[in-house]
Design an enzyme around this catalytic site. Structure first.
Site, mmCIF file in Angstrom:
data_model
loop_
_atom_site.group_PDB
_atom_site.id
_atom_site.type_symbol
_atom_site.label_atom_id
_atom_site.label_comp_id
_atom_site.label_asym_id
_atom_site.label_seq_id
_atom_site.Cartn_x
_atom_site.Cartn_y
_atom_site.Cartn_z
ATOM 1 N N TYR A 163 0.816 -1.219 0.000
ATOM 2 C CA TYR A 163 0.000 0.000 0.000
ATOM 3 C C TYR A 163 0.850 1.270 0.000
ATOM 4 O O TYR A 163 0.464 2.260 0.624
ATOM 5 C CB TYR A 163 -0.934 0.045 1.224
ATOM 6 C CG TYR A 163 -1.820 -1.168 1.400
ATOM 7 C CD1 TYR A 163 -2.695 -1.564 0.398
ATOM 8 C CD2 TYR A 163 -1.802 -1.903 2.593
ATOM 9 C CE1 TYR A 163 -3.521 -2.668 0.570
ATOM 10 C CE2 TYR A 163 -2.621 -3.004 2.766
ATOM 11 C CZ TYR A 163 -3.481 -3.381 1.753
ATOM 12 O OH TYR A 163 -4.296 -4.457 1.926
ATOM 13 N N TYR A 193 -14.418 -4.740 2.691
ATOM 14 C CA TYR A 193 -13.045 -5.166 2.395
ATOM 15 C C TYR A 193 -12.953 -6.661 2.687
ATOM 16 O O TYR A 193 -13.239 -7.092 3.805
ATOM 17 C CB TYR A 193 -12.019 -4.411 3.244
ATOM 18 C CG TYR A 193 -10.615 -4.908 2.955
ATOM 19 C CD1 TYR A 193 -9.881 -4.403 1.886
ATOM 20 C CD2 TYR A 193 -10.056 -5.931 3.718
ATOM 21 C CE1 TYR A 193 -8.626 -4.893 1.583
ATOM 22 C CE2 TYR A 193 -8.788 -6.426 3.421
ATOM 23 C CZ TYR A 193 -8.079 -5.903 2.357
ATOM 24 O OH TYR A 193 -6.832 -6.393 2.053
ATOM 25 N N ASP A 253 -17.459 -13.012 6.793
ATOM 26 C CA ASP A 253 -16.014 -12.866 6.763
ATOM 27 C C ASP A 253 -15.600 -12.296 8.112
ATOM 28 O O ASP A 253 -15.652 -11.090 8.330
ATOM 29 C CB ASP A 253 -15.612 -11.934 5.609
ATOM 30 C CG ASP A 253 -14.118 -11.621 5.601
ATOM 31 O OD1 ASP A 253 -13.407 -12.080 6.522
ATOM 32 O OD2 ASP A 253 -13.671 -10.922 4.684
HETATM 33 C C1 LIG Z 1 -7.419 -8.713 6.447
HETATM 34 C C2 LIG Z 1 -8.717 -9.160 5.927
HETATM 35 C C3 LIG Z 1 -8.812 -10.084 4.868
HETATM 36 C C4 LIG Z 1 -7.590 -10.585 4.120
HETATM 37 O O1 LIG Z 1 -6.758 -11.353 4.897
HETATM 38 P P1 LIG Z 1 -5.231 -11.581 4.421
HETATM 39 O O2 LIG Z 1 -4.703 -12.582 5.404
HETATM 40 O O3 LIG Z 1 -4.564 -10.243 4.509
HETATM 41 O O4 LIG Z 1 -5.284 -12.100 3.041
HETATM 42 C C5 LIG Z 1 -10.067 -10.508 4.476
HETATM 43 N N1 LIG Z 1 -11.173 -10.062 5.094
HETATM 44 C C6 LIG Z 1 -11.129 -9.177 6.100
HETATM 45 C C7 LIG Z 1 -12.397 -8.749 6.765
HETATM 46 C C8 LIG Z 1 -9.901 -8.692 6.557
HETATM 47 O O5 LIG Z 1 -9.856 -7.792 7.544
#
Ligand SMILES: *Cc1c(COP(=O)(O)O)cnc(C)c1O
Length: 398
Positions: free
Chosen positions: A6, A133, A223
């Protein structure tokens, strides 16, 4: 040379070099900093935890890794059994991978194939949230909604297979009314949207989403890569509303190493189970179920259970609310708090320029982004240390 994340490499300021770390502290050659970011929210037990370090050393003396293709081993079996018993409802089927983004890809692939396996090729769309995200791999970027991370997707033009809605029930109902025949899943970061700006919303939205997903046969994916393991003040948001697929990462290993898991409920697993080889889930990261990662993850969960972490997290929230009460400034748009997460959103991102160095000089590591100054501390933080972190944040506005 290192290409940092980033960052515009030409204008990037030199990163702080860490020489050691213990508890909530990062050590540089001349300073000791409280890590208010927990290394991207993952180091929940602090650094150099003797139990976690020992788990890795013990396993490394046996073997560090064997693939799961045709092989299995005790650490992955124990972790899967633990998750099966520890996670709510029938979230029992654990597909391991090496990072959160990959685990999200696996969840989205599962949801698509869930329909393909019954011959339904029409359910190609995913419903997701504005400001979402879900990681930086391609499908994860597509279901994500943050130009600041993923503007390169503009090169592809309109996203045909993703619909974004705000966290409001009328928008949710409208999306289901309009698209329910084409949707295979609804993916959300439940209650707390992290990298999209620490945005918080109400559980009633998720309850309504659960009802609509049930009514129309759409899979609900949580997620919880960021929210899992207590961050919102709940062990998992999945304890409140049960998803069909749950994704965990970040704190899964206590932040010791990269690992993640996509956990499916019975209904999902069933759809892949049978005689036909083509109904299998065709995915297999090289390092899935890594023995070091599984060993440390198991110990991390045990620490979480034994250490009464939920009451610690409630205490963190209480102290945060007390300390941040009354913080006002013409530049502040909103102060948001939930569990062990606090965010001060300012009107102009430029106002936060220089804050990282300001915090560094006062013994705190912080990493504000865009308009957001935030803290997501390790749960082992003491009251005194937490008051210091919050004090530095407030001081910037004085
Ligand atoms: C950080 C994050 C990801 C991605 O995880 P990585 O291990 O960085 O690939 C996916 N979803 C959410 C909500 C996150 O905060």
């Amino acid at each position: 040379m290192i290409w940092y994340p980033y960052q515009q490499m030409k204008t990037m300021k030199t990163p702080y070099e860490i020489t050691d770390a213990q508890g909530v502290y990062l050590h540089t050659r001349d300073k000791k900093l409280i890590d208010s970011v927990s290394s991207w929210w993952s180091v929940i037990h602090g650094y150099k935890h003797p139990v976690l370090t020992e788990a890795i050393k013990t396993q490394a003396d046996r073997f560090s890794h064997v693939m799961l293709g045709g092989l299995t081993h005790e650490p992955v079996q124990k972790l899967a059994r633990k998750l099966e018993e520890w996670l709510p409802g029938d979230l029992d089927y654990c597909f391991f991978s090496d990072s959160g983004s990959v685990a999200v890809e696996v969840a989205l692939k599962m949801a698509l194939q869930y329909y393909v396996n019954q011959g339904d090729l029409e359910r190609t769309k995913v419903l997701s949230l504005t400001h979402a995200y879900h990681g930086d791999t391609f499908k994860a970027m597509e279901v994500g909604d943050d130009e600041d991370y993923h503007f390169i997707l503009e090169a592809y033009g309109e996203k045909k297979n993703v619909i974004h809605i705000p966290t409001q029930i009328p928008a949710l109902e409208e999306a289901f009314a309009r698209y329910h025949r084409e949707l295979n899943c609804f993916i959300v970061e439940p209650l707390l949207q992290g990298a999209g700006g620490m945005r918080m919303y109400d559980i009633s939205f998720l309850q309504r989403a659960r009802e609509l997903c049930d009514r129309y046969g759409v899979l609900l994916i949580f997620d919880e890569v960021a929210t899992g393991f207590g961050r919102t003040g709940n062990r998992f948001v999945a304890d409140l509303v049960l998803p069909d697929i749950l994704v965990l990462g970040k704190a899964l290993t206590g932040g010791y190493m990269g690992h993640a898991v996509t956990v499916a409920g019975h209904k999902v697993y069933e759809r892949f189970y049978g005689e036909e080889p083509q109904k299998a889930l065709m995915h297999g990261p090289t390092f899935m179920g890594n023995a070091l990662a599984c060993s440390v993850a198991l110990k991390s969960i045990e620490l979480f259970e034994e250490g009464e972490y939920l009451s610690r997290i409630h205490r963190i929230e209480e102290i945060t609310r007390r300390e941040m009460a009354g913080l006002e400034h013409p530049e502040i748009r909103q102060v948001r708090m939930m569990g062990a997460c606090v965010c001060v959103e300012v009107k102009e991102g430029a106002f936060l320029e220089g804050f990282q160095q300001f915090a560094y000089e006062r013994g705190v590591f912080s990493r504000p982004f865009l308009n957001y100054m935030y803290a997501m501390v390790p749960y082992i933080i003491t009251e005194e240390e937490l008051v210091k972190v919050l004090g530095v944040m407030k001081e910037w506005f004085l």
